[in-house]
Design an enzyme around this catalytic site. Structure first.
Site, PDB file in Angstrom:
ATOM      1  CB  SER A   1     -27.675 -32.654 -63.926  1.00  0.00           C
ATOM      2  OG  SER A   1     -28.473 -32.626 -64.623  1.00  0.00           O
TER       3      SER A   1
ATOM      4  CB  SER B   1     -29.953 -35.692 -64.415  1.00  0.00           C
ATOM      5  OG  SER B   1     -28.604 -35.223 -64.497  1.00  0.00           O
TER       6      SER B   1
ATOM      7  CE  LYS C   1     -25.888 -37.897 -63.650  1.00  0.00           C
ATOM      8  NZ  LYS C   1     -26.242 -36.682 -64.081  1.00  0.00           N
TER       9      LYS C   1
END
Lengths: 499, 507
Positions: free
Chosen positions: B181, B157, B82
């Site tokens: 997330s 996210s 990420k």
């Protein structure tokens, strides 16, 4: 800045009419090897932005880790100031935007300081004043801004600004006093005496080099005045007070300024003011009406600090002798009057004399040299006594040479001059320069005979029994030997020859 | 082995095949890079693909193996990171314009540990800006697409990471979980997503959203793979004060011990019912029945304060973010706007932040600034922290009765891109079930439990365990996975639409 000079009232009138209340916030950079929340070195004077890492630059993703030694130092300060040490407390974030603050928040302490509710006794003349300590807390220093261009040296009006983050993250202790009322006209002196005593205390603890000129000890001075027996007045906070003398001057000038404001029917504005070294007065900074809301909240990146009671006890037991107790002891040991002691302290000679005495000199001789000849040299150089390039051990050696008769006072002064000039150790200088007192009779006898021959009138007087006249011949001998003669022995020889 | 087969392997299989010499790390990496090239135009899971560094890392693994040197547990396994973890050899943008192009001078602890474990970092994945969102629509660089239905969001996210794993672009991906997330995108992409115990994995080098909540964790196609990644990133880190100094829970062993007989499972009464998609509730109910059939003792447990979790979260997280994101001030790195030589530092800060942050980030900064303001602190931030304590107590009480708690991971399946973009409240509800574990700091996992009949999209089962009891949820996850795959005749993901040149993009 060419702000119009503000009216002031004569000091005596001001303190006759109004009762001042003072308070001090002192920031102390701790002398830990590394910064508060990272491993960067804390050394002063490195090239800008070289003592930095992702943590003290506040780079995205970096996290603080508390310096245990800084916690220890803070607790020791708290203990020396008779404070209560928190059994559990947290750091808090103080949020505001400024380019020299890498994270745009400062890790500080808010409602949970490490140390609370202590005191420090200070002596002003014959009075002992107890200054209450509100709190001692730990935080990180900011970077240092240099605003280039513009008249004020402040960010407004500058052409551009440079920021050095070497200072960012250096552990900073803030010592906050309680308000100090009731000192009347002595308020400025009390303020100065407090900072002086605090500085000595911090130095004795070995937690900071407490150099005001380098900013490792910085003072904000709060001052208010009010009518006697009435409620306290509105206070101002004077920043940028960077010497002991300035502390005194800042309080004094604020009292005078505020008195003029009140006398003129005005009201004192609660504001930050800046001390101007050149004029000895303060100028208006930002007012509290524009004050920031710092949005303090507990620092979520750090775990709470919970010093174990056993550790605190250990630190308490290991505290060194504190300055006040030490002064009492030394004064008794050295047999000094209060005034002598005060003179020694004011000259910043206490440590130097103590170390010189420890190296074998009598207290009287150590005092004589440090407060006399050396104080004069320091004064000429505009330096602190302690900053002179001569050590107590060297002074002790010179006095030992005087005691042994190798040097007289005049030669001793010459030797010290050469030590100060960097020519080495006293013994080496004496040997290299041949500065020892001439006391062997062979060499002296020649000089004595020459002096007698050159001054037949005086010689005649001495032969007639006027021994006091021998002084003039001794003077001639000393002159001829460039001061190296043993004056006592010269006198003996003169009298022997002319009896 | 054909390239397409290499991308279908699990991480455990890749690691074994590389270690055993059946395949080289370079081949595996090349297969994934090819897959990325093929599907990225449709999926947009990545913000940055580091082909050269990845191949170099893979060759290094092959060389180590050839030299007979010991290999890390993830040696040769491709992994997507990420874009919130700092990397010295790739940009780190957090999905924000304000950090576009920023290349950090240091590796996050997670990055460092993954490199040391031999993982091959393929690149950085898309995310909602600064991890604020549930769809990746808040990324400054455009949304990612759900491989099950490209018109839908992959969750967020960590949506880029979930999409990358579900689209076979990587067998493993790292995400971060602040309000759900990892688990929510895992659930809506039909893969496994795990939020470890807070402090179990280091936050050093994870660009902070909400410090007291942020937790790095794995996304994978199998429970065992998630456990392998979980173990590789875990353990005490002296650079993170909030990192737990305790042994890492035996999650890999637990993932291999798929047995729930005698385990006490609590169904959280407050997480279900009205407002939940019927198909989600149906699949969740079946999963609970399945657990019972596998020997678990299922009871209903009440956690009365969970209903306040969402509002408390939307005070605490924005408060922390308002402070954490203050540093993006144009002074030292990242975007600088308006510095024309006349503007003051303050004006440049203001212009930069106005231009550099997206609307959701601004919304949360404003919310948090307000909540921390003098005069409002007690009523908002202070009260929210009290609620947080009550939620912790609910968990404590529940874990006295049961070993794990279960709920649906999300109230609905993946929603269409754009549907909630203008309705923050609807968007926030996506994290309804996941937020309590973040507030309490305990461990939670999402494992696929079927497709909702009404839209054919994946549903996740959430398993929550006490702090440092991470291994428990892996046992449950592995048991559910094994039983369901047996029932389905293969992994759930095999039923997803095929994406890629061979099969044609889209459904």
């Amino acid at each position: 800045m060419s702000a119009p000079a503000e009216k002031v009232l004569a000091y005596d009138d001001a303190v006759t009419r109004y009762e001042p209340v003072i308070g001090l916030e002192t920031h102390v950079e701790l002398g830990t090897a590394t910064k508060m929340f990272c491993g960067c070195p804390t050394a002063f004077g490195a090239e800008p932005n070289t003592a930095v890492c992702p943590v003290c630059l506040g780079l995205p993703g970096s996290l603080p880790v508390t310096n245990r030694r800084a916690i220890e130092y803070t607790i020791r300060i708290g203990l020396a100031l008779n404070c209560t040490i928190a059994t559990w407390c947290r750091f808090a974030r103080k949020n505001y935007f400024y380019p020299d603050m890498p994270k745009d928040f400062q890790i500080s302490q808010y409602d949970e300081p490490l140390c609370t509710d202590g005191y420090l006794n200070v002596r002003v003349g014959d009075d002992l004043v107890r200054i209450g300590i509100e709190r001692v807390h730990l935080e990180e220093d900011t970077g240092k801004s240099l605003h280039v261009g513009g008249a004020t040296g402040r960010i407004h009006g500058a052409d551009y600004s440079l920021v050095d983050y070497n200072r960012a993250g250096i552990p900073l202790v803030e010592v906050v006093t309680k308000p100090v009322p009731g000192t009347g006209p002595l308020a400025p002196e009390v303020a100065r005496a407090y900072v002086t005593e605090l500085r000595e205390l911090l130095r004795s603890l070995g937690v900071s080099d407490v150099r005001m000129e380098e900013g490792s000890l910085r003072c904000d001075v709060n001052t208010s005045i009010g009518l006697p027996k009435a409620a306290w007045g509105t206070r101002t906070e004077t920043k940028n007070v960077n010497s002991l003398r300035s502390v005194e001057r800042a309080v004094r000038s604020e009292i005078q300024r505020q008195a003029a404001v009140l006398d003129g029917g005005g009201r004192v504005v609660q504001e930050t003011r800046h001390f101007q070294e050149a004029s000895g007065t303060t100028t208006s900074g930002r007012s509290k009406e524009e004050a920031q809301d710092y949005r303090y909240f507990p620092e979520p990146d750090l775990v709470p600090v919970a010093p174990p009671a056993a550790w605190v006890d250990e630190l308490r037991a290991a505290l060194p002798e504190l300055p006040a107790a030490r002064r009492v002891r030394l004064q008794a040991e050295w047999g000094l009057s209060d005034a002598d002691m005060a003179a020694l302290r004011n000259a910043g000679a206490l440590d130097l004399v103590e170390q010189t005495v420890a190296a074998g000199t009598t207290p009287a001789d150590a005092r004589k040299w440090w407060l006399g000849e050396l104080a004069r040299r320091a004064n000429e150089a505009g330096a602190d006594l302690a900053a002179l390039p001569v050590t107590p051990a060297q002074v002790a050696r010179v006095t030992a040479l005087v005691t042994a008769g190798t040097l007289n006072d005049k030669l001793a002064r010459q030797v010290l001059d050469l030590v100060l000039a960097g020519e080495g150790e006293p013994d080496d200088i004496v040997a290299a320069r041949g500065l020892a007192v001439v006391s062997d009779d062979g060499a002296l006898a020649v000089a004595v005979d020459e002096a007698i021959a050159a001054n037949p009138d005086i010689a005649a007087k001495i032969r007639d029994g006027k021994a006091a006249a021998a002084g003039a011949l001794v003077g001639a001998v000393m002159k001829a030997t460039r001061g190296q003669a043993d004056a006592g022995r010269a006198r003996e020889l003169i009298l022997e020859r002319l009896s | 082995m054909a390239q397409s087969e290499l991308t279908r392997l699990t991480a455990a299989q890749v690691a074994a095949a590389v270690a055993g010499g059946q395949v080289s790390a370079a081949e595996v990496t090349q297969a994934h890079l090819d897959r990325i090239e093929a599907v990225e135009p449709a999926v947009h899971a990545f913000l940055h693909v580091a082909s050269e560094q990845a191949l170099a890392a893979a060759r290094a693994v092959d060389e180590r193996r050839a030299a007979g040197q010991p290999l890390g547990p993830l040696a040769g396994v491709p992994l997507a990171l990420k874009d919130v973890f700092t990397t010295t050899d790739m940009p780190t943008t957090c999905g924000s314009r304000i950090l576009a192009g920023w290349q950090p001078p240091y590796d996050a602890t997670v990055t460092r540990r993954l490199r040391r474990a031999g993982a091959v970092l393929l690149g950085k994945t898309n995310m909602d800006e600064f991890a604020m969102g549930s769809s990746t629509e808040n990324s400054a660089f455009g949304p990612s697409h759900n491989p099950w239905d490209l018109s839908r969001v992959p969750g967020g996210s960590s949506g880029g990471s979930a999409a990358a794993v579900a689209a076979y672009e990587a067998p493993l991906a790292m995400g971060t979980d602040t309000g759900g997330s990892i688990r929510q995108p895992g659930a809506v992409c039909g893969i496994v997503g795990v939020k470890p115990t807070y402090g179990g994995s280091s936050r050093y080098g994870l660009v902070a959203f909400a410090s007291s909540l942020d937790t790095p964790g794995p996304l994978a196609r199998t429970v065992l793979d998630a456990a392998l990644l979980h173990e590789a990133i875990s353990g005490h880190d002296p650079c993170d004060s909030t990192s737990v100094d305790a042994p890492v829970p035996p999650v890999v062993a637990a993932a291999r011990h798929a047995d729930v007989s005698g385990l006490r499972v609590g169904v959280v009464a407050e997480l279900g019912g009205e407002g939940y998609q019927p198909g989600v509730l149906a699949r969740f109910g079946e999963a609970v029945d399945l657990l019972e059939s596998l020997g678990a003792k299922v009871t209903e447990v009440s956690c009365p304060h969970f209903r306040y979790a969402l509002p408390a979260y939307y005070l605490i997280a924005p408060s922390e973010c308002s402070s954490n994101l203050a540093r993006f001030d144009a002074m030292r790195y990242g975007l600088r706007t308006g510095d024309d030589g006349t503007a003051s530092a303050e004006e440049v800060m203001s212009l930069t932040r106005a231009a550099g942050f997206g609307p959701e980030v601004k919304r949360r900064i404003i919310l948090g600034t307000y909540a921390l303001s003098s005069g409002y602190y007690d009523a908002y931030y202070g009260k929210a922290q009290q609620v947080r304590t009550l939620i912790c107590r609910d968990f404590d009480a529940a874990f006295e009765q049961v070993d794990v708690l279960v709920s649906p991971t999300t109230p609905t399946t993946a929603f269409p891109i754009g549907e909630r973009a203008d309705d923050p409240m609807a968007m926030y509800l996506a994290d309804l079930c996941t937020i309590p574990s973040d507030l309490a700091g305990n461990a939670a996992l999402s494992v696929p439990c079927g497709l909702a009949p009404e839209d054919g999209l994946p549903v996740g089962l959430q398993v929550m365990a006490p702090a440092l009891g991470d291994d428990r949820m892996y046992r449950v996850g592995a048991a559910v996975e094994a039983a369901l795959e047996q029932r389905w005749g293969g992994p759930l993901l095999a039923r997803a639409a095929q994406i890629g040149p061979a099969e044609g993009i889209g459904r």
